[in-house]
Motif scaffolding. Structure first.
Motif, PDB file in Angstrom:
ATOM      1  N   GLY A  44       0.822  -1.202   0.000  1.00  0.00           N
ATOM      2  CA  GLY A  44       0.000   0.000   0.000  1.00  0.00           C
ATOM      3  C   GLY A  44       0.854   1.250   0.000  1.00  0.00           C
ATOM      4  N   PRO A  45       0.233   2.395  -0.122  1.00  0.00           N
ATOM      5  CA  PRO A  45       1.007   3.648  -0.149  1.00  0.00           C
ATOM      6  C   PRO A  45       1.531   4.016   1.228  1.00  0.00           C
ATOM      7  N   ASP A  46       2.570   4.797   1.235  1.00  0.00           N
ATOM      8  CA  ASP A  46       3.115   5.332   2.478  1.00  0.00           C
ATOM      9  C   ASP A  46       2.308   6.586   2.812  1.00  0.00           C
ATOM     10  N   HIS A  47       1.387   6.464   3.752  1.00  0.00           N
ATOM     11  CA  HIS A  47       0.488   7.575   4.066  1.00  0.00           C
ATOM     12  C   HIS A  47       1.228   8.745   4.707  1.00  0.00           C
ATOM     13  N   VAL A  48       2.347   8.481   5.357  1.00  0.00           N
ATOM     14  CA  VAL A  48       3.142   9.577   5.916  1.00  0.00           C
ATOM     15  C   VAL A  48       3.632  10.495   4.799  1.00  0.00           C
TER      16      VAL A  48
ATOM     17  N   ILE B 207      -6.893  11.907   7.867  1.00  0.00           N
ATOM     18  CA  ILE B 207      -7.769  11.383   8.904  1.00  0.00           C
ATOM     19  C   ILE B 207      -7.008  10.816  10.089  1.00  0.00           C
ATOM     20  N   GLU B 208      -5.755  10.360   9.884  1.00  0.00           N
ATOM     21  CA  GLU B 208      -4.995   9.736  10.964  1.00  0.00           C
ATOM     22  C   GLU B 208      -3.974  10.678  11.607  1.00  0.00           C
ATOM     23  N   GLN B 209      -3.964  11.947  11.197  1.00  0.00           N
ATOM     24  CA  GLN B 209      -2.960  12.868  11.716  1.00  0.00           C
ATOM     25  C   GLN B 209      -3.601  14.222  11.969  1.00  0.00           C
ATOM     26  N   ASP B 210      -4.052  14.435  13.206  1.00  0.00           N
ATOM     27  CA  ASP B 210      -4.810  15.642  13.528  1.00  0.00           C
ATOM     28  C   ASP B 210      -4.013  16.913  13.310  1.00  0.00           C
TER      29      ASP B 210
ATOM     30  N   LEU C  74     -14.833  17.888   8.739  1.00  0.00           N
ATOM     31  CA  LEU C  74     -14.140  17.684  10.008  1.00  0.00           C
ATOM     32  C   LEU C  74     -15.132  17.332  11.114  1.00  0.00           C
ATOM     33  N   LEU C  75     -16.233  18.079  11.201  1.00  0.00           N
ATOM     34  CA  LEU C  75     -17.235  17.788  12.226  1.00  0.00           C
ATOM     35  C   LEU C  75     -17.862  16.419  12.016  1.00  0.00           C
ATOM     36  N   LYS C  76     -18.124  16.070  10.767  1.00  0.00           N
ATOM     37  CA  LYS C  76     -18.708  14.750  10.502  1.00  0.00           C
ATOM     38  C   LYS C  76     -17.753  13.641  10.918  1.00  0.00           C
ATOM     39  N   ASN C  77     -16.465  13.832  10.704  1.00  0.00           N
ATOM     40  CA  ASN C  77     -15.492  12.791  11.059  1.00  0.00           C
ATOM     41  C   ASN C  77     -15.406  12.571  12.563  1.00  0.00           C
ATOM     42  N   ILE C  78     -15.681  13.604  13.341  1.00  0.00           N
ATOM     43  CA  ILE C  78     -15.640  13.444  14.799  1.00  0.00           C
ATOM     44  C   ILE C  78     -17.042  13.257  15.372  1.00  0.00           C
ATOM     45  N   GLY C  79     -18.037  13.049  14.505  1.00  0.00           N
ATOM     46  CA  GLY C  79     -19.386  12.779  14.967  1.00  0.00           C
ATOM     47  C   GLY C  79     -20.021  13.959  15.684  1.00  0.00           C
TER      48      GLY C  79
ATOM     49  N   LEU D 202     -15.059  17.582  -3.947  1.00  0.00           N
ATOM     50  CA  LEU D 202     -13.630  17.323  -3.801  1.00  0.00           C
ATOM     51  C   LEU D 202     -13.054  17.904  -2.524  1.00  0.00           C
ATOM     52  N   CYS D 203     -13.834  18.705  -1.793  1.00  0.00           N
ATOM     53  CA  CYS D 203     -13.342  19.247  -0.529  1.00  0.00           C
ATOM     54  C   CYS D 203     -13.119  18.141   0.504  1.00  0.00           C
ATOM     55  N   GLU D 204     -13.644  16.960   0.222  1.00  0.00           N
ATOM     56  CA  GLU D 204     -13.477  15.843   1.156  1.00  0.00           C
ATOM     57  C   GLU D 204     -12.054  15.298   1.147  1.00  0.00           C
ATOM     58  N   TRP D 205     -11.271  15.691   0.156  1.00  0.00           N
ATOM     59  CA  TRP D 205      -9.934  15.122   0.029  1.00  0.00           C
ATOM     60  C   TRP D 205      -9.111  15.344   1.291  1.00  0.00           C
ATOM     61  N   LEU D 206      -9.264  16.508   1.910  1.00  0.00           N
ATOM     62  CA  LEU D 206      -8.425  16.839   3.054  1.00  0.00           C
ATOM     63  C   LEU D 206      -8.671  15.902   4.228  1.00  0.00           C
ATOM     64  N   SER D 207      -9.932  15.706   4.570  1.00  0.00           N
ATOM     65  CA  SER D 207     -10.232  14.827   5.707  1.00  0.00           C
ATOM     66  C   SER D 207      -9.906  13.377   5.378  1.00  0.00           C
ATOM     67  N   ARG D 208      -9.960  13.004   4.108  1.00  0.00           N
ATOM     68  CA  ARG D 208      -9.611  11.632   3.728  1.00  0.00           C
ATOM     69  C   ARG D 208      -8.105  11.395   3.834  1.00  0.00           C
ATOM     70  N   VAL D 209      -7.323  12.353   3.432  1.00  0.00           N
ATOM     71  CA  VAL D 209      -5.870  12.180   3.438  1.00  0.00           C
ATOM     72  C   VAL D 209      -5.310  12.273   4.849  1.00  0.00           C
TER      73      VAL D 209
END
Length: 760
Positions: A377-381, A444-447, A499-504, A435-442
């Motif tokens: 898989g890709p190196d997400h870092v 998501i694991e690094q606040d 961002l709000l949706k990702n944190i519920g 396409l604004c969702e790209w940021l939270s998708r990329v």
């Protein structure tokens, strides 16, 4: 008779405990001088031992009296020397290291510390110990080489602290090896020692550490640029596999370079060596594309990210550097040069030639067992770092650009390149409807990186908005402007809602961000709330779009497969809002739909409204769906909650308090000291009648419009809960800074929402 090893062992135990030494300092120096140095790695002979003891005899006082040890120095027998020479040298170095550590420690008793200091000073005066230690760098015994380097680094730091002139032999040795790159252990050790000493200086709590570092760097300043050019001129691209020594030199130099840049930012030093990267950044980007190990590329990319964010030295000097920096015009010039180099490298095809795929991480660093292989898989870092590097570079460039059209064209070009690079690596694939969702998708694991990227995109949006308003083009091309922000993934309202949706919509997560000094959330949140006050209508329109999208997604989930296939193949006369937003041929389509959504209530039939309502209620009422980072008790009388909050608050640094106060002043938030009343803090967002008929934590369907349970309601409800939590912490003096201005911003958003929901 006790051996020399036993004598040193007794001395080591005393020094380790910080105990006072009774004998004369010269007696101890006699045992600490590393006379048995074995430069070639072979075992010392009896003649070597005799020669070494002759050296010691020259330094030995006329009368040696060691009642504690009751032993005079003697030459060991040949067979004993062959087995213990290396151990004796290691023990000598260890005693010196621990003794210096005890001198630097505030816990060491004063009289013991003075004795240790006297011993080390005599050792430095009576011998050229630095030369002896540098000779050990080529020893075949790696442990001995490492201990010699560490011991020398501590001796150098001790000399700087005690204002003792550094040894000419050490300076000459270092200058000789750094002046030109060579694949030698000596180069690596020189870089490592320099890095170690600078780290120790950063950790120093005294006010003189700037002068100490200046004294240390002055002899080496012109050499670093020579080494930089020599190291990066190595032809990596012609090598199938770079040598380990070359990689070690590169890694060590990057760590040293990071500290040099950090000393410029935090200690306000000005050396040429601190600007090398900014003056010649293309060398580093060339290395990224060459066939070297993936971890080296990651190191380089993360290093560039830290430089652009001015976060160099954070990991290496945690707790010793401030989080707020005053303006620095020369640094701004250098950052612009680095940002321009980044964008130039992207223009030349950096993203098209860079591979980010690698092996899965294995516990312990081993390989995956046969039969358990997975597709790499890709190196997400690297994905996150590269994304942030490009966004931050655009923000820096736009800060120095006045043309709105030029900025829009540049942003569209680079964002298209970035999204093309990211899409193959995102699973599930990034949809084109928003396409604004790209940021939270990329991110998501690094606040921390996610919020840095969101802040940079918000800065770009505000800069473009100001320039467009100045030229009066924004009002004339509103439709094109809205389409541009969504098509290129930087609409601030969409980014914040994702961002709000990702944190519920969990207000406690926002609270965690606000009281933490590890992210830039406070700065980002304040800037966004100020934008939200001015741009509420657009925010409300986008919220309705989110409501429609969620409703349609819910219907697709509930419908059977055959109905889904029919919907895909049928030529429907009613355009989907997803297709409308994703259309690149009709620039007015997004605004046309959103304008209609703003003027008319959502009306998709009873089934759609109930499905939407149930989906919203379930999302909010599902236990454990969005656990908070810290479980904050909502009761004002809870002692347990107060204790846990105090523990969290106690970890915040004073520098963070200063920074957050300056952040409030920077963005012009009102600084009125009048506290908000408890009644105004706890007032509900909607009328009591509406609250009685419907609660977002129940499964019952509402009798009023869908907007009350939609994204806009949930957002402002989250703000209301955040207000209450902040107020309770402030009431108990547990909030780390004065939140009055922030509370007023949140209160104002609540007022705007209530007005928008009140019928005319």
């Amino acid at each position: 008779m006790k051996t020399l090893f036993e004598v040193l062992e007794q001395l080591y135990k005393k020094v380790l405990l910080g105990a006072a030494l009774e004998n004369d300092s010269h007696d101890y120096v006699f045992y600490l001088y590393p006379a048995f140095s074995d430069q070639g790695g072979s075992t010392a002979t009896s003649s070597d031992c005799s020669n070494a003891l002759d050296v010691q005899d020259k330094q030995e006082p006329s009368s040696v009296s060691l009642p504690t040890f009751s032993v005079a120095p003697v030459c060991l027998q040949r067979h004993s020397q062959m087995s213990s020479t290396g151990e004796i040298m290691l023990l000598q170095l260890t005693v010196i290291k621990v003794m210096i550590t005890r001198i630097l420690s505030v816990e060491t008793e004063f009289h013991a510390k003075e004795k240790y200091r006297d011993i080390i000073k005599i050792l430095l005066k009576s011998s050229d110990i630095e030369s002896q230690l540098t000779c050990m760098f080529q020893n075949s015994e790696k442990l001995l080489s490492h201990m010699a380097a560490k011991c020398l680094a501590l001796i150098l730091y001790f000399q700087l602290k005690e204002k003792i002139t550094l040894s000419n032999s050490w300076i000459s040795f270092c200058q000789k090896n750094i002046s030109e790159y060579s694949e030698s252990n000596k180069v690596v050790y020189c870089l490592w020692i320099l890095t170690f000493v600078i780290k120790e200086i950063f950790k120093d709590t005294s006010s003189q550490k700037t002068e100490i570092l200046k004294q240390f760097l002055t002899p080496f300043d012109p050499l670093f640029e020579v080494f930089y050019n020599s190291l990066f001129s190595q032809h990596f691209e012609n090598r199938q596999d770079a040598s380990n020594k070359l990689i070690n030199s590169l890694i060590c130099f990057l760590e040293l370079l990071e500290l040099l840049i950090a000393s410029r930012i935090y200690l306000k030093l000005h050396f040429t060596c601190q600007r090398i990267l900014f003056l010649k950044p293309s060398c580093v980007f060339d290395v990224i594309t060459w066939p070297i190990q993936a971890f080296v590329k990651r190191k380089l990319i993360v290093f560039i990210k830290k430089c652009l964010l001015c976060k160099v030295g954070e990991d290496l000097c945690r707790g010793s550097v401030p989080v707020f920096m005053p303006p620095d015009n020369p640094l701004d010039v250098d950052l612009l040069a680095l940002a321009s180099a980044v964008l130039q490298a992207v223009d030349l095809g950096l993203l098209r030639t860079l591979s980010v795929r690698g092996k899965h991480s294995c516990f312990g660093g081993g390989e995956v067992l046969a039969g358990y292989e997975h597709a790499p898989g890709p190196d997400h870092v690297i994905l996150r770092a590269l994304s942030l590097i490009i966004i931050r570079s655009l923000e820096i460039k736009f800060q120095n650009c006045a043309s709105a059209n030029e900025m829009k064209v540049d942003y569209q070009r680079f964002m298209s390149e970035l999204l093309t690079f990211l899409k193959p690596h995102l699973q599930p694939s990034l949809q084109s409807h928003n396409l604004c969702e790209w940021l939270s998708r990329v991110f998501i694991e690094q606040d921390d990186d996610m919020l840095e990227a969101a802040k940079a995109l918000l800065g770009i949006y505000l800069k473009l908005t100001r320039e467009c308003e100045a030229t009066e083009s924004l009002s004339q091309e509103t439709e094109m402007w809205s389409h541009h922000t969504h098509e290129n993934g930087y609409n601030p309202h969409c980014i914040f809602l994702f961002l709000l949706k990702n944190i519920g919509f969990d207000s406690t997560v926002l609270l965690d961000f606000l009281i933490s000094s590890e992210t830039c959330f406070l700065e980002y949140f304040v800037r966004y709330l100020k934008l939200l006050q001015k741009d509420w209508d657009n925010f409300f329109t986008i919220c309705k779009y989110f409501d429609v999208t969620e409703s349609k997604d819910n219907i697709h989930i509930c419908c059977c497969i055959s109905s889904l296939v029919q919907d895909r193949n049928s030529n429907s006369t009613e355009a989907s809002p997803l297709a409308v937003l994703g259309s690149h041929t009709n620039a007015h389509s997004w605004v046309s739909w959103t304008s209609a959504a703003a003027s008319e209530p959502l009306n998709h039939g009873v089934t759609l409204e109930k499905a939407h309502t149930k989906l919203q209620a379930n999302c909010l009422s599902t236990p454990g769906a969005s656990p908070s980072l810290v479980d904050y008790d909502s009761s004002d009388d809870s002692e347990e909650g107060s204790t846990s909050l105090y523990l969290v608050n106690s970890r915040l640094t004073s520098s963070h308090q200063e920074a957050t106060k300056k952040t409030q002043d920077t963005f012009g938030v009102s600084g009125d000291k009048k506290e908000l009343s408890p009644e105004s803090q706890s007032r509900p967002l909607v009328t009591e009648e509406s609250n009685t008929r419907f609660s977002v934590y129940c499964d019952g369907a509402p009798n009023n419009t869908a907007s009350e349970v939609g994204i806009s309601y949930r957002t402002v409800k989250c703000f209301e809960e955040l207000q209450g939590a902040i107020y309770r912490l402030q009431k108990k003096s547990l909030f780390p800074y004065n939140p009055t201005a922030l509370l007023k911003l949140l209160k104002h958003i609540e007022t705007i929402y209530n007005k928008s929901m009140t019928p005319l």
